[in-house]
Design a protein around this motif. Structure first.
Motif, PDB file in Angstrom:
ATOM      1  N   ASP A  13       0.852  -1.186   0.000  1.00 23.30           N
ATOM      2  CA  ASP A  13       0.000   0.000   0.000  1.00 23.30           C
ATOM      3  C   ASP A  13       0.890   1.240   0.000  1.00 23.30           C
ATOM      4  OD1 ASP A  13      -2.263   1.527   0.008  1.00 23.30           O
ATOM      5  OD2 ASP A  13      -2.538   1.428   2.179  1.00 23.30           O
ATOM      6  N   HIS A  14       1.425   1.548  -1.170  1.00 27.30           N
ATOM      7  CA  HIS A  14       2.284   2.720  -1.303  1.00 27.30           C
ATOM      8  C   HIS A  14       2.043   3.376  -2.654  1.00 27.30           C
ATOM      9  CE1 HIS A  14       5.473  -0.331  -2.873  1.00 27.30           C
ATOM     10  NE2 HIS A  14       4.641  -0.020  -3.810  1.00 27.30           N
ATOM     11  N   ALA A  15       2.497   4.601  -2.748  1.00 32.02           N
ATOM     12  CA  ALA A  15       2.440   5.274  -4.047  1.00 32.02           C
ATOM     13  C   ALA A  15       3.391   4.541  -4.978  1.00 32.02           C
ATOM     14  CB  ALA A  15       2.855   6.734  -3.901  1.00 32.02           C
ATOM     15  N   HIS A  16       3.083   4.531  -6.268  1.00 32.41           N
ATOM     16  CA  HIS A  16       3.864   3.742  -7.211  1.00 32.41           C
ATOM     17  C   HIS A  16       5.326   4.181  -7.270  1.00 32.41           C
ATOM     18  CE1 HIS A  16       4.162   0.697 -10.194  1.00 32.41           C
ATOM     19  NE2 HIS A  16       4.523   1.525 -11.133  1.00 32.41           N
ATOM     20  N   ALA A  17       5.590   5.456  -7.000  1.00 28.83           N
ATOM     21  CA  ALA A  17       6.974   5.921  -7.055  1.00 28.83           C
ATOM     22  C   ALA A  17       7.752   5.463  -5.823  1.00 28.83           C
ATOM     23  CB  ALA A  17       7.014   7.445  -7.156  1.00 28.83           C
ATOM     24  N   GLN A  18       7.057   4.851  -4.865  1.00 31.64           N
ATOM     25  CA  GLN A  18       7.737   4.358  -3.676  1.00 31.64           C
ATOM     26  C   GLN A  18       8.650   3.204  -4.028  1.00 31.64           C
ATOM     27  OE1 GLN A  18       7.579   5.541  -0.523  1.00 31.64           O
ATOM     28  NE2 GLN A  18       6.265   7.208  -1.164  1.00 31.64           N
ATOM     29  N   ARG A  19       9.417   2.804  -3.077  1.00 27.26           N
ATOM     30  CA  ARG A  19      10.431   1.775  -3.266  1.00 27.26           C
ATOM     31  C   ARG A  19       9.832   0.371  -3.220  1.00 27.26           C
ATOM     32  NH1 ARG A  19      14.158   4.688   1.225  1.00 27.26           N
ATOM     33  NH2 ARG A  19      12.401   4.273   2.546  1.00 27.26           N
ATOM     34  N   SER A  20      10.279  -0.487  -4.124  1.00 23.93           N
ATOM     35  CA  SER A  20       9.804  -1.866  -4.162  1.00 23.93           C
ATOM     36  C   SER A  20      10.968  -2.824  -4.347  1.00 23.93           C
ATOM     37  CB  SER A  20       8.823  -2.079  -5.311  1.00 23.93           C
ATOM     38  OG  SER A  20       7.667  -1.319  -5.104  1.00 23.93           O
ATOM     39  N   LEU A  21      10.954  -3.874  -3.542  1.00 24.32           N
ATOM     40  CA  LEU A  21      11.924  -4.953  -3.662  1.00 24.32           C
ATOM     41  C   LEU A  21      11.163  -6.170  -4.162  1.00 24.32           C
ATOM     42  CD1 LEU A  21      14.743  -6.213  -3.076  1.00 24.32           C
ATOM     43  CD2 LEU A  21      13.857  -6.770  -0.802  1.00 24.32           C
ATOM     44  N   LEU A  22      11.585  -6.714  -5.297  1.00 26.33           N
ATOM     45  CA  LEU A  22      10.933  -7.875  -5.892  1.00 26.33           C
ATOM     46  C   LEU A  22      11.847  -9.083  -5.752  1.00 26.33           C
ATOM     47  CD1 LEU A  22       9.597  -6.235  -9.187  1.00 26.33           C
ATOM     48  CD2 LEU A  22       8.443  -6.437  -6.968  1.00 26.33           C
ATOM     49  N   LEU A  23      11.344 -10.120  -5.083  1.00 26.04           N
ATOM     50  CA  LEU A  23      12.076 -11.371  -4.920  1.00 26.04           C
ATOM     51  C   LEU A  23      11.543 -12.342  -5.967  1.00 26.04           C
ATOM     52  CD1 LEU A  23      11.879 -11.613  -1.027  1.00 26.04           C
ATOM     53  CD2 LEU A  23      13.726 -10.648  -2.429  1.00 26.04           C
ATOM     54  N   ILE A  24      12.426 -12.825  -6.841  1.00 21.69           N
ATOM     55  CA  ILE A  24      12.020 -13.629  -7.996  1.00 21.69           C
ATOM     56  C   ILE A  24      12.616 -15.021  -7.885  1.00 21.69           C
ATOM     57  CG2 ILE A  24      12.067 -13.785 -10.514  1.00 21.69           C
ATOM     58  CD1 ILE A  24      12.657 -10.688 -10.453  1.00 21.69           C
ATOM     59  N   CYS A  25      11.752 -16.044  -7.848  1.00 19.12           N
ATOM     60  CA  CYS A  25      12.225 -17.422  -7.783  1.00 19.12           C
ATOM     61  C   CYS A  25      12.602 -17.894  -9.191  1.00 19.12           C
ATOM     62  CB  CYS A  25      11.166 -18.341  -7.181  1.00 19.12           C
ATOM     63  SG  CYS A  25      11.725 -20.068  -7.083  1.00 19.12           S
ATOM     64  N   ASP A  26      13.844 -18.328  -9.342  1.00 15.17           N
ATOM     65  CA  ASP A  26      14.320 -18.810 -10.642  1.00 15.17           C
ATOM     66  C   ASP A  26      13.748 -20.177 -10.999  1.00 15.17           C
ATOM     67  OD1 ASP A  26      15.955 -16.591 -11.195  1.00 15.17           O
ATOM     68  OD2 ASP A  26      17.595 -17.425 -10.003  1.00 15.17           O
ATOM     69  N   VAL A  27      13.194 -20.892 -10.017  1.00 20.96           N
ATOM     70  CA  VAL A  27      12.671 -22.232 -10.263  1.00 20.96           C
ATOM     71  C   VAL A  27      11.211 -22.181 -10.708  1.00 20.96           C
ATOM     72  CG1 VAL A  27      12.260 -24.519  -9.264  1.00 20.96           C
ATOM     73  CG2 VAL A  27      14.292 -23.204  -8.592  1.00 20.96           C
TER      74      VAL A  27
END
Length: 145
Positions: A86-100
């Motif tokens: 729940d943040h403004a889109h310009a806020q910071r985002s960390l995306l964790l991506i599973c390679d499997v």
């Protein structure tokens, strides 16, 4: 998925924007799973009920959803996920991506972004879209191996 659509409707109403049936369908397709979905995958899924929309139509819907902070683009995959924070889109985002399995999870990481923005300031650099993608293996895939 219902909460995602409700949040989208609220945000659009607040901004005086319209969540058209096509934009809603694109958002529903993205929200239907935990993996990032590419534009052509969206088009293919939309085409199951009849004629497929033109790519430009889907890209415009994606631009609309991104501009309102409803989806994030996973640059490394050229695909999209629903914004779960729940943040403004310009806020910071960390995306964790599973390679499997392809799972993409969004997390808050204030300390990480404070460090990144501090480095950027030291280099006289202005950060516009602070999104960090981290590849690895999710807990479910790690225990399955």
């Amino acid at each position: 998925m219902g909460a995602t659509i409700a949040r989208a409707e609220q945000r659009c109403a607040r901004e005086g924007a319209r969540l058209t049936p096509l934009r809603r369908e694109v958002l529903e397709i993205i929200a239907s799973g935990h993996e990032a979905v590419g534009a052509y995958d969206i088009i293919e899924r939309m085409g199951t009920a009849g004629d497929r929309p033109a790519p430009i139509t889907v890209y415009r819907a994606l631009d609309f959803l991104r501009a309102r902070g409803l989806v994030h683009k996973v640059e490394s995959r050229n695909a999209f996920i629903v914004c779960t924070q729940d943040h403004a889109h310009a806020q910071r985002s960390l995306l964790l991506i599973c390679d499997v399995c392809g799972l993409v999870a969004e997390r808050e990481a204030a300390g990480v972004f404070d460090a990144v923005e501090g480095c950027a300031r030291a280099a006289d650099f202005t950060v516009n879209r602070p999104i960090i993608e981290v590849n690895g293996t999710c807990a479910q895939c790690a225990t399955a191996s």
